[in-house]
Design a protein around this motif. Sequence first.
Motif, PDB file in Angstrom:
ATOM      1  N   THR A  12      20.639  92.465  83.232  1.00 51.60           N
ATOM      2  CA  THR A  12      19.751  91.942  82.196  1.00 51.60           C
ATOM      3  C   THR A  12      19.979  92.655  80.870  1.00 51.60           C
ATOM      4  O   THR A  12      19.963  92.027  79.796  1.00 51.60           O
ATOM      5  N   LEU A  13      20.213  93.963  80.915  1.00 47.08           N
ATOM      6  CA  LEU A  13      20.453  94.727  79.691  1.00 47.08           C
ATOM      7  C   LEU A  13      21.702  94.250  78.959  1.00 47.08           C
ATOM      8  O   LEU A  13      21.752  94.266  77.721  1.00 47.08           O
ATOM      9  N   ILE A  14      22.722  93.816  79.701  1.00 51.12           N
ATOM     10  CA  ILE A  14      23.915  93.270  79.045  1.00 51.12           C
ATOM     11  C   ILE A  14      23.528  92.047  78.225  1.00 51.12           C
ATOM     12  O   ILE A  14      24.035  91.828  77.116  1.00 51.12           O
ATOM     13  N   GLY A  15      22.606  91.245  78.752  1.00 53.65           N
ATOM     14  CA  GLY A  15      22.183  90.037  78.051  1.00 53.65           C
ATOM     15  C   GLY A  15      21.446  90.289  76.752  1.00 53.65           C
ATOM     16  O   GLY A  15      21.363  89.398  75.904  1.00 53.65           O
ATOM     17  N   VAL A  16      20.866  91.485  76.584  1.00 50.24           N
ATOM     18  CA  VAL A  16      20.134  91.802  75.351  1.00 50.24           C
ATOM     19  C   VAL A  16      20.831  92.889  74.546  1.00 50.24           C
ATOM     20  O   VAL A  16      20.269  93.412  73.576  1.00 50.24           O
ATOM     21  N   LEU A  17      22.037  93.245  74.925  1.00 51.58           N
ATOM     22  CA  LEU A  17      22.760  94.329  74.258  1.00 51.58           C
ATOM     23  C   LEU A  17      23.109  93.946  72.819  1.00 51.58           C
ATOM     24  O   LEU A  17      23.633  92.857  72.569  1.00 51.58           O
ATOM     25  N   PRO A  18      22.824  94.822  71.849  1.00 49.73           N
ATOM     26  CA  PRO A  18      23.224  94.545  70.461  1.00 49.73           C
ATOM     27  C   PRO A  18      24.747  94.485  70.330  1.00 49.73           C
ATOM     28  O   PRO A  18      25.473  95.097  71.116  1.00 49.73           O
ATOM     29  N   THR A  19      25.216  93.764  69.350  1.00 47.36           N
ATOM     30  CA  THR A  19      26.653  93.594  69.166  1.00 47.36           C
ATOM     31  C   THR A  19      27.241  94.774  68.389  1.00 47.36           C
ATOM     32  O   THR A  19      26.519  95.614  67.840  1.00 47.36           O
ATOM     33  N   TYR A  20      28.557  94.799  68.305  1.00 45.13           N
ATOM     34  CA  TYR A  20      29.254  95.827  67.527  1.00 45.13           C
ATOM     35  C   TYR A  20      28.867  95.743  66.062  1.00 45.13           C
ATOM     36  O   TYR A  20      28.728  96.761  65.375  1.00 45.13           O
ATOM     37  N   ALA A  21      28.676  94.518  65.561  1.00 42.67           N
ATOM     38  CA  ALA A  21      28.293  94.350  64.158  1.00 42.67           C
ATOM     39  C   ALA A  21      26.935  94.963  63.863  1.00 42.67           C
ATOM     40  O   ALA A  21      26.654  95.386  62.730  1.00 42.67           O
ATOM     41  N   ALA A  22      26.071  95.044  64.894  1.00 46.31           N
ATOM     42  CA  ALA A  22      24.720  95.562  64.687  1.00 46.31           C
ATOM     43  C   ALA A  22      24.643  97.079  64.827  1.00 46.31           C
ATOM     44  O   ALA A  22      23.981  97.752  64.024  1.00 46.31           O
TER      45      ALA A  22
END
Length: 356
Positions: A12-22
Amino acid sequence: AMTILLMAAATTLIGVLPTYAAIGVMAPILLTLIRCAQGFSAGGEYAGACAYLMEHAPDHKRAWYGSFVPVSTFSAFAAAAVAAYALEASLSAEAMSSWGWRVPFLIAAPLGLVGLYMRNKLDETPAFQAVTEEHDVAHSPLKETLRNHGAAICCLGAFVSLTALSFYMFTTYFATYLQVAGGLSRAMALLVSLIALIFAAAICPLAGQYSDRVGRRATVMTACALLIVAVYPSFLMASSGGFAASVIGVMLLAIGAVLCGVVTAALLSETFPTRTRYTASAITYNMAYTLFGGTAPLVATWLISTTGSNLSPAFYLMAVAVLALAGGLALPETSRISLHDVPGPEKKHALRTAAL
């Protein structure tokens, strides 16, 4: 219960993980840590799931009962392929890269709650309850396992290496291979993988029946021989670029991978006694999957780039199959032994005396 919670939470955490841009470099670092948590969870679960089924199964049908562990594995991969294929087909490339890829990971949250509810309704196996009542549970299972079962771990690990390699080649790497070597689109490669995964799940019980009938050593020989013979035409057909040929090619590899997976589920439990079964089988399984399973896509890609041949991974799998055959045949025949290794009268008396 902890392994289910850990897997559901990490996914589930992968699904809400911020991107590299963030958040910059912290994004891939966090992703790596979460993937390690997933691997830790899966590594602790598979061997226990096999032991749990085996210790409930009749002695003459253990491989058939155990075959439903790989059935669940292949079915889960198929469900993931369905989700990915549906998203690929219904979303634009921009939507998929923006938010669509997160959807399959978020499904883990409700699935984890269902799994936790089911797990909490289960009792320990009769075999484990018996050794617990006799105070025969190992106080230091890791130390005892390494001291008493090192040779068995090495021999079984050699065979499980083929299980790991063929499994990852079939379920993970082939979707990429179909695109790179065969020129199929991503959606078409996922469809081929989906068909092959459903086929693999369907034949698992048949492989279990075969292993119960002919024994573990004969199943080991059959699985290794099938993979040695079928892997080259499998890769050749998968690189042809044709849909039908690709499906047949992947199915050829699936048959050997299924036989390996089914007999591995049985051997993980039959090779070791109840008091150290979970620890010993988990060490064996994870050692083999770490060395040969997790590295399979990397090694296959490196072989292709080094040799210039799209078929070089096939020869790698053949070589591991020869190693697996030697390790598997070094193990004794275990298809008819009892897993309920309850202590005899003399040992019972000694244990009671020690407990008092």
